[in-house]
Motif scaffolding. Structure first.
Motif, PDB file in Angstrom:
ATOM      1  N   ILE A   5      29.568  59.417 -32.028  1.00  0.00           N
ATOM      2  CA  ILE A   5      30.551  60.025 -31.136  1.00  0.00           C
ATOM      3  C   ILE A   5      30.493  59.336 -29.781  1.00  0.00           C
ATOM      4  CG2 ILE A   5      31.232  62.165 -29.943  1.00  0.00           C
ATOM      5  CD1 ILE A   5      29.923  63.709 -32.243  1.00  0.00           C
ATOM      6  N   LEU A   6      31.661  59.080 -29.213  1.00  0.00           N
ATOM      7  CA  LEU A   6      31.738  58.554 -27.847  1.00  0.00           C
ATOM      8  C   LEU A   6      31.858  59.735 -26.889  1.00  0.00           C
ATOM      9  CD1 LEU A   6      32.127  56.423 -25.632  1.00  0.00           C
ATOM     10  CD2 LEU A   6      34.580  56.426 -26.186  1.00  0.00           C
ATOM     11  N   TYR A   7      30.888  59.836 -25.980  1.00  0.00           N
ATOM     12  CA  TYR A   7      30.891  60.895 -24.980  1.00  0.00           C
ATOM     13  C   TYR A   7      31.257  60.308 -23.615  1.00  0.00           C
ATOM     14  CZ  TYR A   7      28.156  63.600 -28.388  1.00  0.00           C
ATOM     15  OH  TYR A   7      27.722  64.253 -29.519  1.00  0.00           O
ATOM     16  N   GLY A   8      32.277  60.855 -22.984  1.00  0.00           N
ATOM     17  CA  GLY A   8      32.585  60.503 -21.609  1.00  0.00           C
ATOM     18  C   GLY A   8      31.851  61.476 -20.706  1.00  0.00           C
ATOM     19  N   ALA A  97      26.995  57.184 -24.868  1.00  0.00           N
ATOM     20  CA  ALA A  97      27.258  57.945 -23.653  1.00  0.00           C
ATOM     21  C   ALA A  97      27.893  57.000 -22.638  1.00  0.00           C
ATOM     22  CB  ALA A  97      25.955  58.511 -23.089  1.00  0.00           C
ATOM     23  N   PHE A  98      29.151  57.255 -22.324  1.00  0.00           N
ATOM     24  CA  PHE A  98      29.890  56.411 -21.376  1.00  0.00           C
ATOM     25  C   PHE A  98      29.828  57.106 -20.017  1.00  0.00           C
ATOM     26  CE2 PHE A  98      33.503  54.745 -19.127  1.00  0.00           C
ATOM     27  CZ  PHE A  98      33.710  53.461 -19.601  1.00  0.00           C
ATOM     28  N   ASP A 103      34.088  63.081 -12.313  1.00  0.00           N
ATOM     29  CA  ASP A 103      34.469  63.751 -13.553  1.00  0.00           C
ATOM     30  C   ASP A 103      35.325  62.794 -14.381  1.00  0.00           C
ATOM     31  OD1 ASP A 103      34.973  66.662 -14.923  1.00  0.00           O
ATOM     32  OD2 ASP A 103      36.760  65.401 -15.045  1.00  0.00           O
ATOM     33  N   PRO A 104      35.094  62.705 -15.691  1.00  0.00           N
ATOM     34  CA  PRO A 104      35.820  61.728 -16.505  1.00  0.00           C
ATOM     35  C   PRO A 104      37.288  62.051 -16.750  1.00  0.00           C
ATOM     36  CG  PRO A 104      34.296  63.001 -17.856  1.00  0.00           C
ATOM     37  CD  PRO A 104      34.017  63.370 -16.445  1.00  0.00           C
ATOM     38  N   ASP A 120      41.583  54.393 -33.146  1.00  0.00           N
ATOM     39  CA  ASP A 120      40.922  53.647 -34.204  1.00  0.00           C
ATOM     40  C   ASP A 120      40.083  54.533 -35.119  1.00  0.00           C
ATOM     41  OD1 ASP A 120      42.098  51.353 -33.254  1.00  0.00           O
ATOM     42  OD2 ASP A 120      40.369  50.732 -32.055  1.00  0.00           O
ATOM     43  N   GLY A 121      40.236  55.849 -34.978  1.00  0.00           N
ATOM     44  CA  GLY A 121      39.617  56.762 -35.925  1.00  0.00           C
ATOM     45  C   GLY A 121      38.224  57.242 -35.594  1.00  0.00           C
ATOM     46  N   CYS A 122      37.777  57.057 -34.360  1.00  0.00           N
ATOM     47  CA  CYS A 122      36.450  57.536 -33.967  1.00  0.00           C
ATOM     48  C   CYS A 122      36.565  58.817 -33.147  1.00  0.00           C
ATOM     49  CB  CYS A 122      35.713  56.461 -33.158  1.00  0.00           C
ATOM     50  SG  CYS A 122      35.325  54.975 -34.109  1.00  0.00           S
ATOM     51  N   GLU A 123      35.507  59.600 -33.159  1.00  0.00           N
ATOM     52  CA  GLU A 123      35.497  60.884 -32.461  1.00  0.00           C
ATOM     53  C   GLU A 123      35.021  60.720 -31.026  1.00  0.00           C
ATOM     54  OE1 GLU A 123      33.410  65.334 -32.894  1.00  0.00           O
ATOM     55  OE2 GLU A 123      33.135  63.805 -34.461  1.00  0.00           O
ATOM     56  N   THR A 124      35.612  61.483 -30.122  1.00  0.00           N
ATOM     57  CA  THR A 124      35.200  61.444 -28.724  1.00  0.00           C
ATOM     58  C   THR A 124      35.041  62.869 -28.186  1.00  0.00           C
ATOM     59  OG1 THR A 124      37.401  61.509 -27.690  1.00  0.00           O
ATOM     60  CG2 THR A 124      36.585  59.353 -28.386  1.00  0.00           C
ATOM     61  N   GLU A 125      34.229  63.006 -27.139  1.00  0.00           N
ATOM     62  CA  GLU A 125      34.089  64.269 -26.423  1.00  0.00           C
ATOM     63  C   GLU A 125      33.984  63.964 -24.933  1.00  0.00           C
ATOM     64  OE1 GLU A 125      31.089  67.007 -27.663  1.00  0.00           O
ATOM     65  OE2 GLU A 125      31.501  66.704 -29.814  1.00  0.00           O
ATOM     66  N   THR A 126      34.473  64.893 -24.120  1.00  0.00           N
ATOM     67  CA  THR A 126      34.416  64.738 -22.672  1.00  0.00           C
ATOM     68  C   THR A 126      33.462  65.780 -22.090  1.00  0.00           C
ATOM     69  OG1 THR A 126      36.685  63.908 -22.578  1.00  0.00           O
ATOM     70  CG2 THR A 126      35.749  64.753 -20.533  1.00  0.00           C
TER      71      THR A 126
END
Length: 233
Positions: A5-8, A97-98, A103-104, A120-126
């Motif tokens: 997961i990509l986290y902002g 972790a980006f 605040d993102p 592109d089909g990947c999951e993200t969270e802020t």
């Protein structure tokens, strides 16, 4: 394999004590730390976060170059390249972790990367962070809005021609590069003005009137514009 997961993650404006417990936990749990910049350890976001999460020094650090360019196509190219760099880890099941200042969700590079990664089909969270304008108001020990007052948030460097004629208070972000023009605008508005430069950082400076604000303040300068000086309380 399950994708990562990509986290902002918002790290706040400068004071490492303003990182949320959730931000700290997710940074600690993520396999990779990505930061917009050519050298991760020199970026403001990394220098803030590592004070709250010392273990960050031992993680994989991913620099995501995002130079400040005005050409939209060139911006898109950097965003695309950054997204691909991050996705290379996500598809291997490693979460990223980006780190982003403030605040993102507010004028953040993460919003562009998030959209491409999701495409592109990947999951993200802020993960929300303390905004620079809330932190600056707190340092000035003042309110940003009361009762039914509106609050206007303006990227001043990109909108030097903005008119301060609407009721309520204004936040002028990214003011440093056009501070001369912004000060002239403020002078004409006859409004109350305060500014925090490098909020929460070692070089923090507080200015409580337009007359105190220098012409050469740094990039991380945030101006809070209140009521007209002749207005009644």
């Amino acid at each position: 394999m399950v994708k990562g997961i990509l986290y902002g993650i918002g790290v706040g404006p400068g004071d490492p004590e303003l990182l949320t417990l959730k931000a700290v936990r997710i940074i600690e749990e993520s396999a990779v730390c990505a930061v917009p910049g050519a050298d991760v350890e020199k970026t403001a976001a990394y220098r803030i976060a590592v004070q709250a999460v010392p273990g960050l020094r031992e993680k994989k650090l991913l620099p995501v170059p995002m130079p400040m360019v005005m050409d939209k196509r060139e911006q898109q190219r950097y965003h695309e390249e950054g997204a691909k760099q991050i996705e290379a880890y996500l598809v291997r099941g490693e979460s990223v972790a980006f780190l982003t200042l403030g605040d993102p969700t507010v004028y953040s590079t993460f919003s562009y990367i998030r959209d491409l990664v999701e495409r592109d089909g990947c999951e993200t969270e802020t993960v929300a962070g303390i905004t620079s304008f809330c932190a600056a108001a707190a340092r000035l020990n003042m309110s940003l809005a009361k009762w039914n007052e509106p609050l206007h948030i303006i990227p001043a460097a990109h909108r030097p021609d903005i008119r301060l004629e609407e009721p309520g208070n204004y936040i002028l972000m990214k003011s440093g590069s056009k501070l001369g023009q912004v000060k002239e605008l403020l002078r004409k508005s006859k409004r109350e003005v305060a500014m925090v430069e490098n909020c929460g950082m070692e070089q923090e400076r507080i200015y409580r009137s337009l007359e105190e604000i220098p012409d050469d303040a740094g990039y991380y300068s945030l101006i809070i514009v209140g009521k007209r000086r002749e207005d009644d309380d």
